[in-house]
Design an enzyme around this catalytic site. Structure first.
Site, PDB file in Angstrom:
ATOM      1  N   ARG A   2      88.975  34.621 -21.969  1.00 46.72           N
ATOM      2  CA  ARG A   2      89.746  33.974 -20.750  1.00 46.72           C
ATOM      3  C   ARG A   2      90.255  34.882 -20.195  1.00 46.72           C
ATOM      4  O   ARG A   2      90.954  34.631 -19.180  1.00 46.72           O
ATOM      5  CB  ARG A   2      90.939  32.863 -21.534  1.00 46.72           C
ATOM      6  CG  ARG A   2      90.179  31.533 -22.141  1.00 46.72           C
ATOM      7  CD  ARG A   2      91.165  30.520 -22.655  1.00 46.72           C
ATOM      8  NE  ARG A   2      91.361  30.941 -24.172  1.00 46.72           N
ATOM      9  CZ  ARG A   2      91.949  30.289 -24.870  1.00 46.72           C
ATOM     10  NH1 ARG A   2      92.511  29.102 -24.709  1.00 46.72           N
ATOM     11  NH2 ARG A   2      92.234  30.706 -26.175  1.00 46.72           N
ATOM     12  N   ARG A  10      97.608  24.036 -13.319  1.00 44.36           N
ATOM     13  CA  ARG A  10      98.225  24.581 -14.340  1.00 44.36           C
ATOM     14  C   ARG A  10      99.203  25.430 -13.953  1.00 44.36           C
ATOM     15  O   ARG A  10      99.059  26.622 -13.390  1.00 44.36           O
ATOM     16  CB  ARG A  10      96.926  25.554 -15.255  1.00 44.36           C
ATOM     17  CG  ARG A  10      97.763  26.016 -16.685  1.00 44.36           C
ATOM     18  CD  ARG A  10      96.480  26.980 -17.179  1.00 44.36           C
ATOM     19  NE  ARG A  10      95.484  26.206 -17.777  1.00 44.36           N
ATOM     20  CZ  ARG A  10      95.166  25.659 -18.634  1.00 44.36           C
ATOM     21  NH1 ARG A  10      96.187  25.713 -19.493  1.00 44.36           N
ATOM     22  NH2 ARG A  10      93.946  25.078 -18.989  1.00 44.36           N
ATOM     23  N   LYS A  65      93.066  19.168 -11.709  1.00 45.21           N
ATOM     24  CA  LYS A  65      94.135  19.620 -12.758  1.00 45.21           C
ATOM     25  C   LYS A  65      95.107  20.805 -12.151  1.00 45.21           C
ATOM     26  O   LYS A  65      94.173  21.675 -11.578  1.00 45.21           O
ATOM     27  CB  LYS A  65      93.654  19.918 -14.042  1.00 45.21           C
ATOM     28  CG  LYS A  65      94.747  20.306 -15.073  1.00 45.21           C
ATOM     29  CD  LYS A  65      94.070  21.023 -16.176  1.00 45.21           C
ATOM     30  CE  LYS A  65      93.307  22.551 -15.810  1.00 45.21           C
ATOM     31  NZ  LYS A  65      92.778  23.295 -16.889  1.00 45.21           N
TER      32      LYS A  65
END
Length: 317
Positions: free
Chosen positions: A102, A200, A198
């Site tokens: 990530r 974040r 979405k």
């Protein structure tokens, strides 16, 4: 179990991250696990001893770089060095879950690209090939200058849901980044897709915004590569139910399930969470809602094909 590789130069070793999966892979291939010990000196340093000759052998090391990530990476690096110095013909590292994936780009100023650093370390240590599963960022393949076989968990997850005989399903990506993965599952199950829009605001915190696609009255299947704290997936499940989905299933390849993940899943609208064994699932996380599938046949077949110098691409489908 096949026995044709018992006396061959194909050797499979396991380190400490996922011995159960390694045993399943070795059984699928038809070999025993290689003999090695992984210990710690009194100050915590890793000590590895290879207890059989591997000179001229094609060696495959099974090691997910999951929690504790740094411990497992050091074990892998030291094992690669030991194999290189013991004259292994090839050193193939099988990383079902690639930690640090990530951190694949500079999202902010002065940030490292740690997944590239890990790739450099593995190559410098002496790895000659990588076999991995569902990289969080597919472009990580380009961080390596050695061959890399990037396997997919979608076929395994799709086959499971196909056997359940669910009706009127829709495959849902919990964010825009997972649309390609969702589309692959949708193609296999001949289903439409939907997307959760979405936002974040900071790491491990997510906020569901809008649903793109028709989910009213449908059985929704959320698919992601990694479920970490389960904030994204549980908020998505709640949003789907609030917007008319009849029931919600979820699936992922890599069940990191850290922090409050299990509690969130238990208290969510998710009827069943389907995961693979790329990461060891402790007993306390094996709640009734969680169903585990094995990736051993997929990885085992990839190892055989690499050893036999056959095409691996057939496994991508």
């Amino acid at each position: 179990m096949s026995t044709q590789y018992l006396n061959s130069n194909l050797k499979v070793f396991s380190l400490n991250s996922n011995k159960e999966l390694a045993e399943q892979i070795a059984k699928h291939i038809g070999v025993g696990l290689g003999k090695c010990s992984v210990d710690r000196f009194s100050d915590g340093e890793v000590q590895i001893n290879i207890e059989e000759s591997i000179r001229g052998c094609d060696v495959f090391i099974i090691q997910s770089t999951s929690f504790p990530v740094n411990e497992h990476i050091m074990e892998l690096l030291i094992m690669i060095d030991a194999l290189k110095r013991a004259s292994a013909k090839t050193i193939n590292i099988v990383i079902p879950y690639y930690g640090y994936a990530r951190q694949d780009r500079k999202a902010r100023s002065r940030e490292p690209i740690t997944s590239k650093l890990v790739a450099n370390l593995l190559e410098t240590a002496g790895a000659t090939r990588v076999i991995t599963l569902d990289l969080h960022a597919p472009q990580i393949q380009g961080f390596f200058d050695i061959p890399i076989d990037h396997l997919m968990g979608v076929p395994i997850l799709s086959d499971y849901f196909e056997t359940k005989g669910l009706k009127d399903i829709v495959i849902v990506s919990p964010d825009h980044g997972g649309v390609t993965r969702a589309r692959k599952m949708a193609d296999r199950l001949k289903a439409p897709i939907a997307i959760i829009d979405k936002r974040r605001p900071r790491p491990n915190v997510s906020e569901v915004m809008n649903i793109i696609g028709n989910i009213e009255g449908k059985t929704a299947i959320l698919i992601d590569d990694i479920i970490d704290t389960a904030g994204t997936i549980t908020l998505a499940a709640n949003a789907l139910v609030e917007n008319g989905a009849s029931e919600v299933y979820a699936c992922c390849t890599h069940p990191v399930l850290s922090g409050p993940a299990i509690e969130r899943i238990q208290n969510s609208n998710i009827k069943e969470l389907v995961v693979t064994n790329s990461i060891v699932l402790p007993e306390e996380k094996k709640i009734d809602k969680v169903h585990e599938l094995s990736v051993a046949p997929l990885i085992g077949e990839a190892i055989i094909r690499v050893y036999e110098e056959e095409s691996v691409s057939v496994l991508f489908n």
